[in-house]
Enzyme design. Structure first.
Site, PDB file in Angstrom:
ATOM      1  N   LEU A 255     -53.171 -34.470 -29.071  1.00 22.88           N
ATOM      2  CA  LEU A 255     -51.978 -35.414 -29.385  1.00 22.88           C
ATOM      3  C   LEU A 255     -52.015 -36.651 -29.043  1.00 22.88           C
ATOM      4  O   LEU A 255     -51.952 -37.475 -29.558  1.00 22.88           O
ATOM      5  CB  LEU A 255     -50.872 -34.637 -29.019  1.00 22.88           C
ATOM      6  CG  LEU A 255     -49.451 -35.152 -29.206  1.00 22.88           C
ATOM      7  CD1 LEU A 255     -49.245 -35.451 -30.776  1.00 22.88           C
ATOM      8  CD2 LEU A 255     -48.443 -34.546 -28.633  1.00 22.88           C
TER       9      LEU A 255
ATOM     10  N   TRP B  84     -57.140 -38.386 -23.113  1.00 23.51           N
ATOM     11  CA  TRP B  84     -56.587 -37.557 -21.960  1.00 23.51           C
ATOM     12  C   TRP B  84     -56.766 -35.988 -22.676  1.00 23.51           C
ATOM     13  O   TRP B  84     -55.784 -35.312 -22.154  1.00 23.51           O
ATOM     14  CB  TRP B  84     -55.362 -37.827 -21.604  1.00 23.51           C
ATOM     15  CG  TRP B  84     -55.064 -39.360 -21.530  1.00 23.51           C
ATOM     16  CD1 TRP B  84     -53.919 -40.063 -22.161  1.00 23.51           C
ATOM     17  CD2 TRP B  84     -55.712 -40.223 -20.653  1.00 23.51           C
ATOM     18  NE1 TRP B  84     -54.214 -41.252 -21.826  1.00 23.51           N
ATOM     19  CE2 TRP B  84     -55.211 -41.406 -20.699  1.00 23.51           C
ATOM     20  CE3 TRP B  84     -56.492 -40.111 -19.577  1.00 23.51           C
ATOM     21  CZ2 TRP B  84     -55.663 -42.599 -20.046  1.00 23.51           C
ATOM     22  CZ3 TRP B  84     -57.205 -41.149 -18.872  1.00 23.51           C
ATOM     23  CH2 TRP B  84     -56.528 -42.429 -19.054  1.00 23.51           C
TER      24      TRP B  84
ATOM     25  N   ARG C 258     -51.693 -22.989  14.754  1.00 26.65           N
ATOM     26  CA  ARG C 258     -51.805 -24.347  15.716  1.00 26.65           C
ATOM     27  C   ARG C 258     -50.940 -24.484  16.695  1.00 26.65           C
ATOM     28  O   ARG C 258     -49.784 -24.267  16.682  1.00 26.65           O
ATOM     29  CB  ARG C 258     -51.837 -25.649  14.693  1.00 26.65           C
ATOM     30  CG  ARG C 258     -51.795 -26.806  15.330  1.00 26.65           C
ATOM     31  CD  ARG C 258     -53.090 -27.363  15.461  1.00 26.65           C
ATOM     32  NE  ARG C 258     -53.233 -28.905  15.673  1.00 26.65           N
ATOM     33  CZ  ARG C 258     -53.456 -29.382  16.942  1.00 26.65           C
ATOM     34  NH1 ARG C 258     -53.722 -28.662  17.957  1.00 26.65           N
ATOM     35  NH2 ARG C 258     -53.412 -30.884  16.854  1.00 26.65           N
TER      36      ARG C 258
ATOM     37  N   GLN D 161     -38.743 -26.887  15.958  1.00 26.16           N
ATOM     38  CA  GLN D 161     -37.752 -27.250  14.948  1.00 26.16           C
ATOM     39  C   GLN D 161     -38.007 -28.320  13.866  1.00 26.16           C
ATOM     40  O   GLN D 161     -37.883 -27.911  12.727  1.00 26.16           O
ATOM     41  CB  GLN D 161     -36.464 -27.613  15.328  1.00 26.16           C
ATOM     42  CG  GLN D 161     -35.021 -27.528  14.360  1.00 26.16           C
ATOM     43  CD  GLN D 161     -33.973 -27.836  15.183  1.00 26.16           C
ATOM     44  OE1 GLN D 161     -33.693 -28.856  15.372  1.00 26.16           O
ATOM     45  NE2 GLN D 161     -33.009 -26.798  15.414  1.00 26.16           N
TER      46      GLN D 161
ATOM     47  N   GLN E 269     -48.858 -33.254   5.936  1.00 23.32           N
ATOM     48  CA  GLN E 269     -48.176 -33.486   7.030  1.00 23.32           C
ATOM     49  C   GLN E 269     -48.062 -32.348   8.178  1.00 23.32           C
ATOM     50  O   GLN E 269     -48.557 -32.675   9.426  1.00 23.32           O
ATOM     51  CB  GLN E 269     -46.553 -34.132   6.908  1.00 23.32           C
ATOM     52  CG  GLN E 269     -45.817 -34.700   7.903  1.00 23.32           C
ATOM     53  CD  GLN E 269     -46.514 -36.180   8.275  1.00 23.32           C
ATOM     54  OE1 GLN E 269     -47.225 -36.679   7.411  1.00 23.32           O
ATOM     55  NE2 GLN E 269     -46.150 -36.510   9.456  1.00 23.32           N
TER      56      GLN E 269
ATOM     57  N   GLU F  89     -48.491 -32.942 -20.651  1.00 20.31           N
ATOM     58  CA  GLU F  89     -47.568 -32.069 -21.284  1.00 20.31           C
ATOM     59  C   GLU F  89     -45.829 -32.601 -21.355  1.00 20.31           C
ATOM     60  O   GLU F  89     -45.280 -31.821 -21.336  1.00 20.31           O
ATOM     61  CB  GLU F  89     -47.676 -30.689 -21.000  1.00 20.31           C
ATOM     62  CG  GLU F  89     -49.008 -30.217 -21.571  1.00 20.31           C
ATOM     63  CD  GLU F  89     -49.134 -28.768 -21.588  1.00 20.31           C
ATOM     64  OE1 GLU F  89     -48.303 -28.186 -22.066  1.00 20.31           O
ATOM     65  OE2 GLU F  89     -50.276 -28.129 -21.237  1.00 20.31           O
TER      66      GLU F  89
ATOM     67  N   THR G 211     -43.894 -36.150 -19.619  1.00 23.29           N
ATOM     68  CA  THR G 211     -43.738 -36.760 -18.044  1.00 23.29           C
ATOM     69  C   THR G 211     -42.440 -36.278 -17.741  1.00 23.29           C
ATOM     70  O   THR G 211     -41.610 -35.847 -18.561  1.00 23.29           O
ATOM     71  CB  THR G 211     -43.849 -38.340 -18.249  1.00 23.29           C
ATOM     72  OG1 THR G 211     -42.723 -38.936 -18.954  1.00 23.29           O
ATOM     73  CG2 THR G 211     -45.057 -38.950 -18.516  1.00 23.29           C
ATOM     74  N   SER G 212     -42.029 -36.594 -16.427  1.00 23.98           N
ATOM     75  CA  SER G 212     -40.624 -36.050 -16.075  1.00 23.98           C
ATOM     76  C   SER G 212     -39.486 -36.883 -16.526  1.00 23.98           C
ATOM     77  O   SER G 212     -38.581 -36.148 -16.717  1.00 23.98           O
ATOM     78  CB  SER G 212     -40.846 -36.332 -14.364  1.00 23.98           C
ATOM     79  OG  SER G 212     -41.654 -35.476 -13.705  1.00 23.98           O
ATOM     80  N   GLU G 213     -39.850 -38.140 -16.972  1.00 24.26           N
ATOM     81  CA  GLU G 213     -38.945 -38.963 -17.828  1.00 24.26           C
ATOM     82  C   GLU G 213     -38.557 -38.281 -19.149  1.00 24.26           C
ATOM     83  O   GLU G 213     -37.568 -38.327 -19.612  1.00 24.26           O
ATOM     84  CB  GLU G 213     -39.661 -40.393 -17.733  1.00 24.26           C
ATOM     85  CG  GLU G 213     -39.468 -41.060 -16.611  1.00 24.26           C
ATOM     86  CD  GLU G 213     -40.585 -40.872 -15.696  1.00 24.26           C
ATOM     87  OE1 GLU G 213     -40.533 -41.138 -14.467  1.00 24.26           O
ATOM     88  OE2 GLU G 213     -41.572 -40.189 -16.032  1.00 24.26           O
TER      89      GLU G 213
END
Length: 386
Positions: A132, A163, A275, A286, A343, A370, A372-374
């Site tokens: 597409l 793509w 660890r 915490q 992290q 598939e 975008t978040s927008e």
């Protein structure tokens, strides 16, 4: 780590649990060992995909009549999560083959088209691709520059697609192209293109940030003669077809994102218990506990959204909004969980052998492809503002 259903409002059936467990066993025994090498060398997992076909993961929702597993969407979500926990490259190949290609062919294809392609797609003998996106038509899917000129008994296909997942390895491509520009989206068709059709060329693999075991490339069409019987649906059905398969595809990618997030959590829990820092396991600090708590809460919430979208689809309800919500949230959770996993692992998180740096790279694409978040926010807002 708690699994998908022990305290879920969704009561999974024995069959669904068996599918989840089979996917988990396969991922751990067949995918884990070589995943870093495949990522490093952009190596397509051909042997693994073939085995996934043999186990029924490449045509999960296709009727057994056409060689599929005949399973529901909930089972598909569970399997996608487990595969994605280990190798998101394998899971996106699986997702495209299931959600975009097989589902679209079975739902809208002719009997001849189904019998010609589905058994081989489901078995893993061949894989499919969905074309597409274009250089200037990503989120704006109506702006198709690829043309399919009607020549009576065939179409003449010209243009470029960008793509394309499975681009260099697929044998069958569902290509969206414009036939009647004056009709805009109502003039678009979807054509089945075989890889050996004259005038069809696949470009080189893209060198990507993540999902590097999955091949992505551009496709070029120069006067490709596509028989009329290779059109799916009526003339002008192509845009509606694309939107329908992408709505289901969002559930697959949401499940991929969920798997990346839950995989990040599992590795972080394991590492935090092993660890030591300041004389105790870091899981007793915490600062680490709070990170794990946030990750676990978000992973469970993302899983519930994915299961809701799958349940909507299985029940025959409109799943446009629930699928978009699942993809929007799960992709956000994947990115955040993977970053936190790095992290928590500290310096070890920055090296490949601990896997989480790959999860972080793989996670980003779930917020892009598939839809975008927008675009998901547009889908959701349109629905709630009706």
């Amino acid at each position: 780590m708690q699994t998908a259903t022990s305290s879920s409002i969704y009561q999974l059936t024995e069959e669904q649990l068996a599918v989840r467990d089979a996917a988990r066993d396969f991922a751990q025994s067949e995918l884990w060992a070589g995943v870093i090498e495949r990522d490093e060398h952009q190596k397509f997992p051909a042997e693994q995909i073939k085995k996934m076909g043999e186990l029924g993961f490449m045509g999960m929702m296709v009727s057994p009549e056409y060689g599929g597993s005949g399973l529901d969407t909930v089972s598909y979500v569970l399997a996608m999560e487990e595969i994605s926990k280990v190798d998101a490259s394998c899971s996106v190949i699986m997702s495209v083959n299931n959600s975009l290609v097989c589902w679209g062919l079975e739902k809208y294809g002719t009997e001849e088209q189904k019998r010609k392609y589905l058994p081989r797609l489901c078995s893993g003998e061949i894989i499919g691709a969905f074309a597409l996106s274009e250089p200037e038509a990503g989120s704006d899917a109506t702006s198709q520059r690829t043309t399919a000129e009607d020549k009576g008994d065939h179409y003449l296909l010209n243009g470029t697609k960008n793509w394309i997942t499975n681009g260099t390895t697929a044998s069958v491509y569902l290509v969206i192209a414009q036939t009647n520009p004056e009709l805009k989206s109502r003039g678009i068709n979807v054509l089945i293109v075989d890889k050996d059709m004259p005038g069809f060329v696949q470009g080189p693999k893209e060198n990507k940030l993540g999902i590097r075991g999955s091949d992505t490339c551009s496709l070029m069409f120069t006067d490709v003669k596509v028989p009329k019987e290779n059109r799916i649906g009526e003339d002008g059905f192509g845009f509606k077809f694309a939107m329908q398969v992408l709505a289901g595809g969002r559930i697959g990618i949401a499940s991929q994102a969920l798997g990346i997030a839950s995989g990040s959590l599992e590795l972080s829990l394991k590492y935090a218990k092993e660890r030591k820092a300041f004389g105790v396991e870091i899981a007793k600090h915490q600062a680490i506990q709070f990170k794990l708590a946030d990750m676990a809460t978000n992973v469970d919430a993302a899983r519930l959204l994915c299961l809701q979208a799958a349940a909507d689809k299985d029940a025959g309800n409109d799943y446009g909004k629930s699928g978009a919500m699942a993809k929007l949230f799960a992709s956000k959770v994947a990115m955040e969980a993977a970053v936190e996993a790095v992290q928590i692992h500290g310096g070890y998180g920055f090296v490949k052998e601990y896997h989480v740096e790959r999860f972080m790279r793989d996670a980003k694409i779930t917020q892009i492809y598939e839809g975008t978040s927008e675009i998901q926010k547009i889908v959701i807002s349109r629905d709630i503002l009706k």
